[in-house]
Design a protein around this motif. Structure first.
Motif, PDB file in Angstrom:
ATOM      1  N   LEU A   1       0.826  -1.216   0.000  1.00  0.00           N
ATOM      2  CA  LEU A   1       0.000   0.000   0.000  1.00  0.00           C
ATOM      3  C   LEU A   1       0.858   1.262   0.000  1.00  0.00           C
ATOM      4  O   LEU A   1       0.520   2.267  -0.625  1.00  0.00           O
ATOM      5  CB  LEU A   1      -0.930   0.007   1.219  1.00  0.00           C
ATOM      6  N   LYS A   2       2.037   1.172   0.658  1.00  0.00           N
ATOM      7  CA  LYS A   2       2.911   2.347   0.752  1.00  0.00           C
ATOM      8  C   LYS A   2       3.360   2.833  -0.632  1.00  0.00           C
ATOM      9  O   LYS A   2       3.662   4.001  -0.818  1.00  0.00           O
ATOM     10  CB  LYS A   2       4.146   2.027   1.605  1.00  0.00           C
ATOM     11  N   LEU A   3       3.370   1.910  -1.604  1.00  0.00           N
ATOM     12  CA  LEU A   3       3.845   2.275  -2.947  1.00  0.00           C
ATOM     13  C   LEU A   3       2.923   3.279  -3.624  1.00  0.00           C
ATOM     14  O   LEU A   3       3.344   4.028  -4.507  1.00  0.00           O
ATOM     15  CB  LEU A   3       3.939   1.021  -3.822  1.00  0.00           C
ATOM     16  N   GLY A   4       1.629   3.232  -3.254  1.00  0.00           N
ATOM     17  CA  GLY A   4       0.690   4.090  -3.990  1.00  0.00           C
ATOM     18  C   GLY A   4       0.777   3.721  -5.465  1.00  0.00           C
ATOM     19  O   GLY A   4       0.851   2.537  -5.810  1.00  0.00           O
ATOM     20  N   SER A   5       0.831   4.739  -6.353  1.00  0.00           N
ATOM     21  CA  SER A   5       0.916   4.440  -7.793  1.00  0.00           C
ATOM     22  C   SER A   5       2.325   4.711  -8.316  1.00  0.00           C
ATOM     23  O   SER A   5       2.530   5.015  -9.492  1.00  0.00           O
ATOM     24  CB  SER A   5      -0.088   5.308  -8.557  1.00  0.00           C
TER      25      SER A   5
END
Ligand code: D0W
Ligand code: ZN
Length: 625
Positions: A542-546
């Protein structure tokens, strides 16, 4: 120029570009914060003044996006060696519908005014009976569609809702389509659907979706056949068209998109502990706040972020009782200042809404996990990822063992019959949704690319509903009706294929996280509650985002770079086998064309009457006694 430029010059240009990006991201955060505040104020208090404020904030934000894209062209970013800079520049250069602003500001203002007008018409929709008692969609009509077992009462609500919403926005939608397409072309795409699909950055995206649908279709056909037989037993065979379709108003939901509310009609084995915890929630005097605390506690049990105090201070967790008009359709909000995150939900005390609470909180957890990313990366890896987060946790919460653990089930039996009952309750939500999640944007992409003409909007809608969902309109339809417009995402212009993608991904995530949590039993009984290992794996993605291509994000959790229906089929395997036995010797398909004659004019000959019918079917219509 580039051939001549030394590596040094490119390096120094990249240095300047990185500085410009940091500044642009900071300014974007402030601009988007103001936009979200204005949108929030309008959604939680629909007034003319707040509508104008929201409109102006949208213009400001679009001006900012357009200007940032303009400034980005002063860098030769396509040739940068730093792939992250290239990715950020590519995203900043994609301004969406704001591209229309550059071409014709008045047209852009008309475009966003039409969406606000259609969404407001939808949010204010009501159905009033002869005595003048009026029902809103939430909670009134939603409860009626879920609990009524009266064929014609359901039909009145079903037709009334469509008269109050879809019919009223049909012409607005037509104008919206042409303006939206003009914006998409200005932004460098063929049409709006082409632009929406670009977010998945997958060359054969439509083929992959078709393949996934085909893999799940046998499960849907078997569920549809079983449910239809149970409904025929309940309502009488004669009310069902010989084509094999199910009248669309009998499935416990205004759009027949999830069937969990008719579990009592289709329950495989009676006498087992109820899997519907709604009565228990009411018995225990559950409040919306308590429902949100349960979800928050599940996230923190995984070691993920808790909802910040601002969330509890500023969210709208219940429908206001002070007379304010609000957009009740649930939603989660990122205010892009790393501090304000909210949910707006007209929460009802039902199991359905407990699932929705987890769904919305899943969005907020994603916002919290990627809040340190540059603003351009504060998005899902693809939109389907954003829709999957909350539902993954809800798969654990829904298990009988978990419901018992939180006091919503008194006793749990896991004999084979109880397992079938449980899987049926989940399938009525997850499997029933598959064709609907697929067809919504098949219709919209067809409208955007011109293959579906305005004169056939409703006819083509029902062709898809009949073909994929096997449901038919319980009353004659014509081209003055605009039934797609009776589903929130059409007037609100919210894309929908993200939910189909999510329903595939969420089972892939569930399977992977269950393995990480060392849950060795059957997948459908897995509960990842309190597994900080599973939480860490999910959180790191989730930390990656896009910031990375979505196959990379998927691989971080599941080890594979492809969407696959294997996980959902594994989850429902015992039910599939059971349904095949139940349906032996039955026809589990339906005729492709709708069992209803179309009136291509905008009115209907007086001979065809609404179906408060004797059930006798006459050339596709239920005629009056
Ligand atoms: C500011 C903003 O717009 N934020 C976005 C989030 C973001 O993009 O950051 C957002 O909140 N969108 C609202 C939308 C609401 C719901 C929805 O519309 N669901 C679909 C399909 C479905 C149904 C059941 C289910 O369990 C899962 C999906 C429907 O109801 O047809 C309503 C109930 C559930 C989710 C949502 O949360 O997706
Ligand atoms: Zn969502």
């Amino acid at each position: 120029f580039l051939q001549l430029a030394t590596a040094h010059e490119i390096k120094s240009e990249q240095g300047r570009a990185a500085q410009w990006l940091r500044d642009a991201n900071d300014r974007a955060g402030r601009v988007y914060y103001n936009l979200q505040v204005a949108r929030w104020v309008y959604a939680t208090n629909i007034t003319k003044f707040n509508g104008e404020r929201q409109h102006n904030a949208s213009i400001m934000s679009a001006e900012f996006d357009r200007e940032a894209a303009e400034n980005a062209t002063s860098f030769a970013w396509e040739n940068f060696t730093d792939s992250d800079l290239r990715r950020q520049f590519r995203k900043i250069s994609d301004v969406g519908s704001a591209a229309l602003l550059r071409k014709d500001k008045a047209k852009y203002e008309r475009l966003i005014s039409l969406v606000t007008k259609m969404e407001t018409t939808y949010s204010e929709g009501q159905v009033c009976d002869k005595k003048g008692t009026c029902l809103d969609l939430e909670p009134g009509l939603t409860r009626l569609m879920a609990t009524s077992r009266n064929y014609s009462e359901l039909l009145d609500a079903w037709k009334g809702w469509r008269d109050a919403t879809g019919r009223k926005i049909r012409d607005d939608y037509k104008e919206f389509v042409s303006l939206s397409n003009e914006a998409a072309v200005e932004n460098g795409y063929r049409d709006t659907g082409d632009y929406w699909r670009s977010w998945y950055d997958t060359a054969d995206f439509r083929d992959q979706l078709e393949q996934l649908y085909e893999e799940m279709k046998p499960l849907y056909l078997n569920l549809h056949a079983y449910v239809k037989n149970k409904l025929k037993a309940k309502y009488g065979e004669s009310l069902f068209p010989p084509s094999g379709h199910i009248p669309a108003h009998l499935l416990g939901n205004m759009w027949a998109q999830s069937w969990n509310n008719i579990f009592d009609i289709v329950e495989p084995f009676a006498g087992k502990p109820s899997v519907d915890v709604t009565p228990k929630m009411k018995e225990l005097n559950y409040t919306p706040r308590r429902m949100f605390n349960i979800s928050d506690e599940f996230f923190t049990s995984l070691g993920l972020e808790a909802m910040p105090q601002e969330f509890w201070d500023h969210s709208m967790l219940e429908k206001p009782t002070d007379g304010r008009k609000v957009v009740c359709h649930a939603s989660a909000w990122d205010f892009y200042n790393k501090k304000d995150f909210r949910i707006k939900q007209c929460t009802d005390i039902t199991m359905d809404d407990l699932i929705t609470v987890h769904h919305e909180m899943g969005h907020v957890e994603y916002y919290l996990q990627y809040k340190e990313q540059p603003v351009v990366y504060r998005r899902g890896a693809n939109p389907g990822f954003h829709e999957a987060v909350g539902d993954v946790l809800a798969l654990s919460v829904s298990t009988p063992t978990h419901l018992k653990e939180i006091g919503l089930l008194d006793n749990v039996t896991n004999d084979n019959e109880s397992v079938i009952n449980y899987l049926m309750s989940i399938a009525l939500d997850k499997i029933a949704f598959i064709p609907f999640g697929y067809l919504m944007d098949q219709w919209r992409w067809g409208v955007f690319n011109g293959s579906i003409k305005f004169e056939e909007y409703n006819k083509e809608w029902w062709k898809l509903r009949c073909k994929y969902q096997g449901v038919s309109p319980p009353i004659h339809r014509n081209e003055s009706d605009f039934d797609p417009g009776a589903k929130y995402h059409i007037p609100a212009n919210t894309p929908y294929i993200r939910y189909f993608v999510s329903y595939v991904l969420q089972f892939q995530f569930h399977e992977a996280l269950c393995n990480t949590a060392n849950q060795t039993g059957p997948l459908h009984m897995c509960d990842i509650y309190r597994s900080t290992e599973a939480g860490a794996k999910l959180g790191n993605m989730l930390k990656l985002g896009s910031s990375k291509p979505w196959p990379e994000a998927l691989e971080k959790v599941t080890g594979t770079r492809n969407m696959s229906a294997n996980a959902i089929l594994l989850y429902f395997k015992p039910l599939i086998d059971w349904l095949k036995v139940q349906n032996q010797g039955q026809t589990i398909t339906w005729s492709e064309e709708c069992p209803i004659e179309y009136y291509t004019t905008t009115s209907v000959p007086s001979t065809a009457k609404p179906a408060n019918s004797t059930g006798r079917l006459h050339n596709g219509f239920f005629i009056v006694a």
